[in-house]
Design a protein around this motif. Structure first.
Motif, PDB file in Angstrom:
ATOM      1  N   PRO A  26       4.945   5.870   5.616  1.00 16.72           N
ATOM      2  CA  PRO A  26       5.066   4.945   6.742  1.00 16.72           C
ATOM      3  C   PRO A  26       4.132   5.362   7.882  1.00 16.72           C
ATOM      4  O   PRO A  26       3.510   6.423   7.855  1.00 16.72           O
ATOM      5  CB  PRO A  26       6.530   5.082   7.167  1.00 16.72           C
ATOM      6  N   TYR A  27       4.053   4.538   8.910  1.00 19.10           N
ATOM      7  CA  TYR A  27       3.240   4.866  10.074  1.00 19.10           C
ATOM      8  C   TYR A  27       4.121   4.915  11.329  1.00 19.10           C
ATOM      9  O   TYR A  27       5.152   4.244  11.427  1.00 19.10           O
ATOM     10  CB  TYR A  27       2.102   3.854  10.262  1.00 19.10           C
ATOM     11  N   GLU A  28       3.709   5.724  12.261  1.00 20.55           N
ATOM     12  CA  GLU A  28       4.461   5.900  13.500  1.00 20.55           C
ATOM     13  C   GLU A  28       4.251   4.719  14.429  1.00 20.55           C
ATOM     14  O   GLU A  28       3.127   4.242  14.619  1.00 20.55           O
ATOM     15  CB  GLU A  28       4.015   7.188  14.197  1.00 20.55           C
ATOM     16  N   ILE A  29       5.351   4.226  15.024  1.00 20.28           N
ATOM     17  CA  ILE A  29       5.234   3.153  16.007  1.00 20.28           C
ATOM     18  C   ILE A  29       5.687   3.582  17.395  1.00 20.28           C
ATOM     19  O   ILE A  29       5.338   2.941  18.387  1.00 20.28           O
ATOM     20  CB  ILE A  29       6.025   1.904  15.579  1.00 20.28           C
ATOM     21  N   ALA A  30       6.454   4.686  17.470  1.00 21.14           N
ATOM     22  CA  ALA A  30       6.926   5.127  18.785  1.00 21.14           C
ATOM     23  C   ALA A  30       7.392   6.572  18.710  1.00 21.14           C
ATOM     24  O   ALA A  30       7.853   7.048  17.668  1.00 21.14           O
ATOM     25  CB  ALA A  30       8.071   4.241  19.277  1.00 21.14           C
ATOM     26  N   TYR A  31       7.258   7.249  19.851  1.00 17.83           N
ATOM     27  CA  TYR A  31       7.804   8.604  19.966  1.00 17.83           C
ATOM     28  C   TYR A  31       8.307   8.786  21.388  1.00 17.83           C
ATOM     29  O   TYR A  31       7.587   8.522  22.367  1.00 17.83           O
ATOM     30  CB  TYR A  31       6.759   9.666  19.655  1.00 17.83           C
ATOM     31  N   ALA A  32       9.554   9.233  21.503  1.00 15.95           N
ATOM     32  CA  ALA A  32      10.158   9.499  22.808  1.00 15.95           C
ATOM     33  C   ALA A  32      10.490  10.980  22.892  1.00 15.95           C
ATOM     34  O   ALA A  32      11.359  11.468  22.157  1.00 15.95           O
ATOM     35  CB  ALA A  32      11.416   8.651  22.992  1.00 15.95           C
ATOM     36  N   LYS A  33       9.786  11.671  23.757  1.00 13.15           N
ATOM     37  CA  LYS A  33      10.068  13.102  23.894  1.00 13.15           C
ATOM     38  C   LYS A  33      11.354  13.299  24.690  1.00 13.15           C
ATOM     39  O   LYS A  33      11.772  12.404  25.456  1.00 13.15           O
ATOM     40  CB  LYS A  33       8.903  13.815  24.556  1.00 13.15           C
ATOM     41  N   PRO A  34      12.007  14.435  24.545  1.00 14.42           N
ATOM     42  CA  PRO A  34      13.280  14.665  25.253  1.00 14.42           C
ATOM     43  C   PRO A  34      13.063  14.713  26.757  1.00 14.42           C
ATOM     44  O   PRO A  34      12.071  15.250  27.246  1.00 14.42           O
ATOM     45  CB  PRO A  34      13.758  16.002  24.697  1.00 14.42           C
ATOM     46  N   SER A  35      14.006  14.133  27.495  1.00 11.48           N
ATOM     47  CA  SER A  35      13.910  14.120  28.961  1.00 11.48           C
ATOM     48  C   SER A  35      14.475  15.392  29.578  1.00 11.48           C
ATOM     49  O   SER A  35      14.239  15.678  30.756  1.00 11.48           O
ATOM     50  CB  SER A  35      14.654  12.908  29.521  1.00 11.48           C
ATOM     51  N   GLN A  68       0.839  -1.193   0.000  1.00 12.34           N
ATOM     52  CA  GLN A  68       0.000   0.000   0.000  1.00 12.34           C
ATOM     53  C   GLN A  68       0.878   1.249   0.000  1.00 12.34           C
ATOM     54  O   GLN A  68       1.941   1.282   0.639  1.00 12.34           O
ATOM     55  CB  GLN A  68      -0.917   0.005   1.218  1.00 12.34           C
ATOM     56  N   ALA A  69       0.442   2.279  -0.705  1.00 11.53           N
ATOM     57  CA  ALA A  69       1.187   3.540  -0.699  1.00 11.53           C
ATOM     58  C   ALA A  69       1.086   4.233   0.652  1.00 11.53           C
ATOM     59  O   ALA A  69       2.046   4.855   1.116  1.00 11.53           O
ATOM     60  CB  ALA A  69       0.670   4.465  -1.801  1.00 11.53           C
ATOM     61  N   THR A  70      -0.073   4.126   1.292  1.00 12.40           N
ATOM     62  CA  THR A  70      -0.259   4.654   2.647  1.00 12.40           C
ATOM     63  C   THR A  70      -0.466   3.476   3.578  1.00 12.40           C
ATOM     64  O   THR A  70      -1.447   2.749   3.453  1.00 12.40           O
ATOM     65  CB  THR A  70      -1.464   5.602   2.723  1.00 12.40           C
ATOM     66  N   GLN A  71       0.461   3.271   4.506  1.00 14.11           N
ATOM     67  CA  GLN A  71       0.419   2.108   5.378  1.00 14.11           C
ATOM     68  C   GLN A  71       0.060   2.511   6.805  1.00 14.11           C
ATOM     69  O   GLN A  71       0.412   3.599   7.263  1.00 14.11           O
ATOM     70  CB  GLN A  71       1.753   1.371   5.334  1.00 14.11           C
ATOM     71  N   THR A  72      -0.638   1.611   7.496  1.00 18.93           N
ATOM     72  CA  THR A  72      -1.034   1.852   8.874  1.00 18.93           C
ATOM     73  C   THR A  72      -0.676   0.643   9.722  1.00 18.93           C
ATOM     74  O   THR A  72      -0.540  -0.475   9.209  1.00 18.93           O
ATOM     75  CB  THR A  72      -2.549   2.121   8.993  1.00 18.93           C
ATOM     76  N   LYS A  73      -0.553   0.861  11.034  1.00 19.78           N
ATOM     77  CA  LYS A  73      -0.130  -0.232  11.914  1.00 19.78           C
ATOM     78  C   LYS A  73      -1.209  -1.287  12.098  1.00 19.78           C
ATOM     79  O   LYS A  73      -0.920  -2.401  12.571  1.00 19.78           O
ATOM     80  CB  LYS A  73       0.285   0.320  13.284  1.00 19.78           C
ATOM     81  N   ASP A  74      -2.444  -0.971  11.751  1.00 17.86           N
ATOM     82  CA  ASP A  74      -3.534  -1.934  11.908  1.00 17.86           C
ATOM     83  C   ASP A  74      -3.849  -2.689  10.625  1.00 17.86           C
ATOM     84  O   ASP A  74      -4.750  -3.532  10.603  1.00 17.86           O
ATOM     85  CB  ASP A  74      -4.800  -1.220  12.398  1.00 17.86           C
ATOM     86  N   ASP A  75      -3.111  -2.409   9.554  1.00 11.66           N
ATOM     87  CA  ASP A  75      -3.372  -3.039   8.257  1.00 11.66           C
ATOM     88  C   ASP A  75      -2.149  -3.847   7.844  1.00 11.66           C
ATOM     89  O   ASP A  75      -1.085  -3.297   7.595  1.00 11.66           O
ATOM     90  CB  ASP A  75      -3.671  -1.968   7.207  1.00 11.66           C
ATOM     91  N   ASN A  76      -2.292  -5.181   7.784  1.00 15.82           N
ATOM     92  CA  ASN A  76      -1.155  -6.014   7.410  1.00 15.82           C
ATOM     93  C   ASN A  76      -1.209  -6.464   5.958  1.00 15.82           C
ATOM     94  O   ASN A  76      -0.509  -7.392   5.554  1.00 15.82           O
ATOM     95  CB  ASN A  76      -1.036  -7.236   8.326  1.00 15.82           C
ATOM     96  N   SER A  77      -2.020  -5.796   5.137  1.00  7.83           N
ATOM     97  CA  SER A  77      -2.179  -6.217   3.746  1.00  7.83           C
ATOM     98  C   SER A  77      -0.913  -6.025   2.914  1.00  7.83           C
ATOM     99  O   SER A  77      -0.774  -6.633   1.850  1.00  7.83           O
ATOM    100  CB  SER A  77      -3.346  -5.458   3.095  1.00  7.83           C
ATOM    101  N   SER A  78       0.014  -5.189   3.376  1.00  4.74           N
ATOM    102  CA  SER A  78       1.265  -4.994   2.633  1.00  4.74           C
ATOM    103  C   SER A  78       2.301  -6.078   2.938  1.00  4.74           C
ATOM    104  O   SER A  78       3.302  -6.193   2.235  1.00  4.74           O
ATOM    105  CB  SER A  78       1.863  -3.615   2.950  1.00  4.74           C
TER     106      SER A  78
END
Length: 324
Positions: free
Chosen positions: A226-235, A126-136
């Motif tokens: 792509p889709y985001e899987i994690a984000y770590a803000k600065p401490s 898929q051109a636009t991928q999401t974390k809930d879609d495993n079709s790719s």
């Protein structure tokens, strides 16, 4: 395990009689009723927008018997799971224990895709991928010259160890601490992340000794989101915010500066091109880490390793290249 709970003993007996041109004597691991029973799983499984052995619920199987077309089965849909059982949309029989066959299995299932008699299989991402879609996440298993009497498992089942046929790309973006002066990095400030320069349709040559997908040469490159899987803000004020994204790509060779990444942070557009040739190979996980700040990308690192669940260990040789 019992494979056809809804199929009566009489029905199976009739099928065996109708198709029995070749009686099978007692052979180790070969079922006396000649019914094809299946167990399936995924090699090097992963999580999120990808198939795993736990969430695989359907796939396609084709059995090619060049000796007797009555035992050819083309693009048969298989549903179920390993916790209960796998059921096929039609009963399949082995001709006998010694007749070699070719087996082709893939997921996700494609309606109307003919395997028997065809030399290629086509699939894409898929051109636009999401974390809930495993079709790719296209899975593939090919076994040539399979002999039921010796190759079925101890439970007289056909094992289908599907593997990831495409490549996975993980993008990690580290932002300069100049963005920490406000509350901008309290949440992910990156928007519009795009992978440019890849072809999203692939073709597999089923006649090859080891069939693998490659990008369809007649296609043009298409942007992949792509889709985001994690984000770590600065401490702290001197720390860096890090955003992590994933996507699946069709295996292909991309020449120097043809593969690029672009995104926007607080109105500033960042664009970076990979300065070397990259070969995306089936079943491999590529990690692209880049550092962005002061309106420019200061460095990038690309590494590759087998696509597998980190919980399974790290028995791999990692190849890493740094770009500055």
């Amino acid at each position: 395990m019992s494979f056809f709970k809804t199929l009566s003993t009489t029905a199976i007996a009739l099928l065996v009689v109708a198709c029995s041109g070749n009686e099978e004597t007692a052979v180790s691991n070969f079922p006396s009723d000649r019914v094809v029973r299946i167990c399936a799983g995924i090699n090097n499984s992963y999580t999120r927008g990808f198939y795993t052995t736990d969430n695989l619920q359907e796939f396609s199987i084709s059995i090619v018997n060049t000796n007797n077309g009555n035992y050819n089965y083309d693009n048969i849909k298989v549903t179920g799971n390993n916790s209960t059982e796998w059921n096929t949309q039609t009963v399949m029989l082995w001709q006998n224990g010694k007749q070699k066959v070719d087996i082709i299995a893939y997921a996700p299932y494609q309606t109307g895709t003919a395997i028997t008699g065809n030399t290629t299989l086509e699939a894409g991402v898929q051109a636009t991928q999401t974390k809930d879609d495993n079709s790719s996440d296209f899975l593939l298993y090919v076994s040539k010259g399979f002999t039921p009497s010796s190759d079925l498992n101890a439970d007289k089942e056909l094992e289908i160890p599907l593997s990831h046929a495409f490549s996975k790309l993980t993008v990690r973006i580290s932002l300069g601490n100049a963005y920490n002066v406000s509350s901008l990095t309290d949440t992910n400030p990156i928007t519009g992340l795009t992978i440019k320069g890849t072809i999203i349709t692939g073709v597999c040559n089923l006649t090859a000794d080891k069939p693998q997908f490659i990008a369809k040469a007649s296609e043009s490159a298409t942007n992949v989101m792509p889709y985001e899987i994690a984000y770590a803000k600065p401490s702290g004020i001197l720390d860096n915010a890090v955003a992590t994204y994933e996507c699946i790509l069709v295996p292909q060779r991309i020449y120097a500066y043809d593969l690029s990444v672009s995104f926007v942070v607080d109105g500033t557009t960042y664009h970076w091109k990979v300065p070397e040739e990259i070969d995306f190979e089936p079943g491999m996980n590529y990690d692209l880490s880049i550092k962005a700040g002061n309106n420019s990308i200061t460095s990038g690192t690309m590494s590759a390793k087998p696509w597998k669940d980190p919980a399974l260990g790290t028995d791999y040789h990692e190849i890493q290249t740094e770009y500055k």
